[in-house]
Write a protein that holds these residues in place. Structure first.
Motif, PDB file in Angstrom:
ATOM      1  N   LEU A  76      39.838  31.692  46.444  1.00 16.51           N
ATOM      2  CA  LEU A  76      40.206  33.020  46.935  1.00 16.51           C
ATOM      3  C   LEU A  76      39.279  33.450  48.067  1.00 16.51           C
ATOM      4  N   PRO A  77      39.800  34.240  49.026  1.00 17.27           N
ATOM      5  CA  PRO A  77      38.933  34.784  50.074  1.00 17.27           C
ATOM      6  C   PRO A  77      37.822  35.622  49.448  1.00 17.27           C
ATOM      7  N   GLU A  78      36.711  35.763  50.161  1.00 13.18           N
ATOM      8  CA  GLU A  78      35.538  36.430  49.573  1.00 13.18           C
ATOM      9  C   GLU A  78      35.784  37.882  49.212  1.00 13.18           C
ATOM     10  N   ASN A  79      36.745  38.539  49.844  1.00 17.41           N
ATOM     11  CA  ASN A  79      37.026  39.951  49.546  1.00 17.41           C
ATOM     12  C   ASN A  79      38.051  40.127  48.417  1.00 17.41           C
ATOM     13  N   VAL A  80      38.506  39.024  47.840  1.00 19.54           N
ATOM     14  CA  VAL A  80      39.527  39.064  46.793  1.00 19.54           C
ATOM     15  C   VAL A  80      38.955  38.436  45.529  1.00 19.54           C
ATOM     16  N   VAL A  81      39.141  39.111  44.396  1.00 18.63           N
ATOM     17  CA  VAL A  81      38.593  38.655  43.115  1.00 18.63           C
ATOM     18  C   VAL A  81      39.743  38.377  42.153  1.00 18.63           C
ATOM     19  N   LEU A  82      39.622  37.287  41.412  1.00 20.96           N
ATOM     20  CA  LEU A  82      40.599  37.025  40.352  1.00 20.96           C
ATOM     21  C   LEU A  82      40.380  38.053  39.256  1.00 20.96           C
ATOM     22  N   HIS A  83      41.391  38.828  38.977  1.00 23.28           N
ATOM     23  CA  HIS A  83      41.302  39.882  37.961  1.00 23.28           C
ATOM     24  C   HIS A  83      41.720  39.365  36.589  1.00 23.28           C
ATOM     25  N   SER A  84      42.886  38.678  36.546  1.00 18.76           N
ATOM     26  CA  SER A  84      43.385  38.220  35.253  1.00 18.76           C
ATOM     27  C   SER A  84      44.444  37.144  35.432  1.00 18.76           C
ATOM     28  N   LEU A  85      44.638  36.406  34.356  1.00 14.10           N
ATOM     29  CA  LEU A  85      45.709  35.421  34.245  1.00 14.10           C
ATOM     30  C   LEU A  85      46.406  35.666  32.921  1.00 14.10           C
ATOM     31  N   LYS A  86      47.711  35.511  32.936  1.00 15.53           N
ATOM     32  CA  LYS A  86      48.491  35.564  31.693  1.00 15.53           C
ATOM     33  C   LYS A  86      49.384  34.329  31.695  1.00 15.53           C
ATOM     34  N   LEU A  87      49.202  33.468  30.693  1.00 13.26           N
ATOM     35  CA  LEU A  87      49.960  32.234  30.593  1.00 13.26           C
ATOM     36  C   LEU A  87      50.875  32.306  29.384  1.00 13.26           C
ATOM     37  N   HIS A  88      52.178  32.438  29.648  1.00 10.96           N
ATOM     38  CA  HIS A  88      53.182  32.435  28.586  1.00 10.96           C
ATOM     39  C   HIS A  88      53.536  30.989  28.252  1.00 10.96           C
ATOM     40  N   GLU A  89      53.329  30.633  26.997  1.00  8.02           N
ATOM     41  CA  GLU A  89      53.739  29.317  26.502  1.00  8.02           C
ATOM     42  C   GLU A  89      55.197  29.381  26.055  1.00  8.02           C
ATOM     43  N   THR A  90      55.554  30.504  25.478  1.00  7.60           N
ATOM     44  CA  THR A  90      56.939  30.780  25.098  1.00  7.60           C
ATOM     45  C   THR A  90      57.232  32.212  25.515  1.00  7.60           C
ATOM     46  N   GLU A  91      58.432  32.658  25.288  1.00  3.29           N
ATOM     47  CA  GLU A  91      58.812  34.026  25.640  1.00  3.29           C
ATOM     48  C   GLU A  91      57.945  35.063  24.924  1.00  3.29           C
ATOM     49  N   THR A  92      57.492  34.732  23.720  1.00  2.00           N
ATOM     50  CA  THR A  92      56.777  35.723  22.913  1.00  2.00           C
ATOM     51  C   THR A  92      55.310  35.390  22.655  1.00  2.00           C
ATOM     52  N   SER A  93      54.805  34.298  23.229  1.00  2.00           N
ATOM     53  CA  SER A  93      53.421  33.880  22.964  1.00  2.00           C
ATOM     54  C   SER A  93      52.703  33.569  24.272  1.00  2.00           C
ATOM     55  N   TYR A  94      51.530  34.185  24.440  1.00  2.00           N
ATOM     56  CA  TYR A  94      50.780  33.958  25.664  1.00  2.00           C
ATOM     57  C   TYR A  94      49.288  34.112  25.432  1.00  2.00           C
ATOM     58  N   ALA A  95      48.517  33.554  26.377  1.00  2.00           N
ATOM     59  CA  ALA A  95      47.061  33.700  26.399  1.00  2.00           C
ATOM     60  C   ALA A  95      46.694  34.438  27.676  1.00  2.00           C
ATOM     61  N   GLU A  96      45.658  35.278  27.587  1.00  2.56           N
ATOM     62  CA  GLU A  96      45.215  36.039  28.753  1.00  2.56           C
ATOM     63  C   GLU A  96      43.738  35.770  29.026  1.00  2.56           C
ATOM     64  N   TRP A  97      43.397  35.756  30.301  1.00  2.00           N
ATOM     65  CA  TRP A  97      42.015  35.660  30.768  1.00  2.00           C
ATOM     66  C   TRP A  97      41.756  36.853  31.676  1.00  2.00           C
ATOM     67  N   TYR A  98      40.685  37.584  31.423  1.00  4.71           N
ATOM     68  CA  TYR A  98      40.295  38.728  32.249  1.00  4.71           C
ATOM     69  C   TYR A  98      38.887  38.513  32.772  1.00  4.71           C
ATOM     70  N   ALA A  99      38.677  38.777  34.042  1.00  3.33           N
ATOM     71  CA  ALA A  99      37.352  38.624  34.652  1.00  3.33           C
ATOM     72  C   ALA A  99      36.338  39.513  33.934  1.00  3.33           C
ATOM     73  N   GLU A 100      36.730  40.725  33.572  1.00  2.00           N
ATOM     74  CA  GLU A 100      35.782  41.658  32.938  1.00  2.00           C
ATOM     75  C   GLU A 100      35.303  41.138  31.571  1.00  2.00           C
ATOM     76  N   ASP A 101      36.086  40.275  30.940  1.00  2.00           N
ATOM     77  CA  ASP A 101      35.682  39.678  29.661  1.00  2.00           C
ATOM     78  C   ASP A 101      34.806  38.443  29.846  1.00  2.00           C
ATOM     79  N   ASN A 102      34.688  37.980  31.090  1.00  2.00           N
ATOM     80  CA  ASN A 102      33.997  36.738  31.381  1.00  2.00           C
ATOM     81  C   ASN A 102      33.026  36.909  32.541  1.00  2.00           C
ATOM     82  N   PRO A 103      31.976  37.732  32.346  1.00  2.00           N
ATOM     83  CA  PRO A 103      31.039  37.976  33.445  1.00  2.00           C
ATOM     84  C   PRO A 103      30.344  36.677  33.853  1.00  2.00           C
TER      85      PRO A 103
END
Length: 152
Positions: free
Chosen positions: A123-150
């Motif tokens: 990512l460019p230096e002025n842009v930060v990855l905030h979060s990812l949401k990965l749906h494995e199925t329609e009703t099941s997913y995992a999330e990653w948040y930058a604030e949870d991972n300093p």
């Protein structure tokens, strides 16, 4: 200037198996993954910049995620390289299959951690990855948040 979050959605088909798991997912199977990538930043204020008013061009974000994630994982089978599945992976590769051997159990949780590590440095230096949401199925997913991972 306000911080703005942008999200781009991606889809890909990936197979995997969870070695040592006590349920059906120990078998090779696949998912139609949906990945939401959210970045945060301030819109560019330089009127002479062709990206004026944008945090990041959606096309630029798409290029990063396609190169790092989608093009590699789409229609691939993912195995933990430290399991007996490595032998199966070798057989599949010899028959022309797209196989990825990773350093982790290929769960949605671990995949989203891996994806964050691959996307952040691109990512460019002025842009930060905030979060990812990965749906494995329609009703099941995992999330990653930058604030949870300093960063340590």
């Amino acid at each position: 200037m306000s911080n703005i979050r942008l999200t781009k959605m991606f889809g890909f088909e990936t197979g995997h198996a969870l070695y040592g798991y006590d349920g059906k997912c120990k078998n090779v199977h696949g998912h139609s993954y949906k990945l939401a990538v959210t970045v945060i930043g301030k819109p560019i204020t330089d009127r002479s910049n062709v990206k004026y008013g944008m945090v990041i061009d959606f096309g630029d974000l798409k290029k990063i995620v396609r190169e790092e994630i989608v093009d590699k994982f789409d229609h691939a089978t993912v195995f933990n390289k430290n399991t007996p599945h490595a032998e199966l992976a070798g057989d599949l590769k010899r028959h022309g299959h797209n196989v990825l051997l990773v350093d982790y159990q290929p769960t949605s949780e671990n995949m989203v951690i891996d994806f964050a590590a691959k996307i952040k440095p691109r990512l460019p230096e002025n842009v930060v990855l905030h979060s990812l949401k990965l749906h494995e199925t329609e009703t099941s997913y995992a999330e990653w948040y930058a604030e949870d991972n300093p960063v340590s």
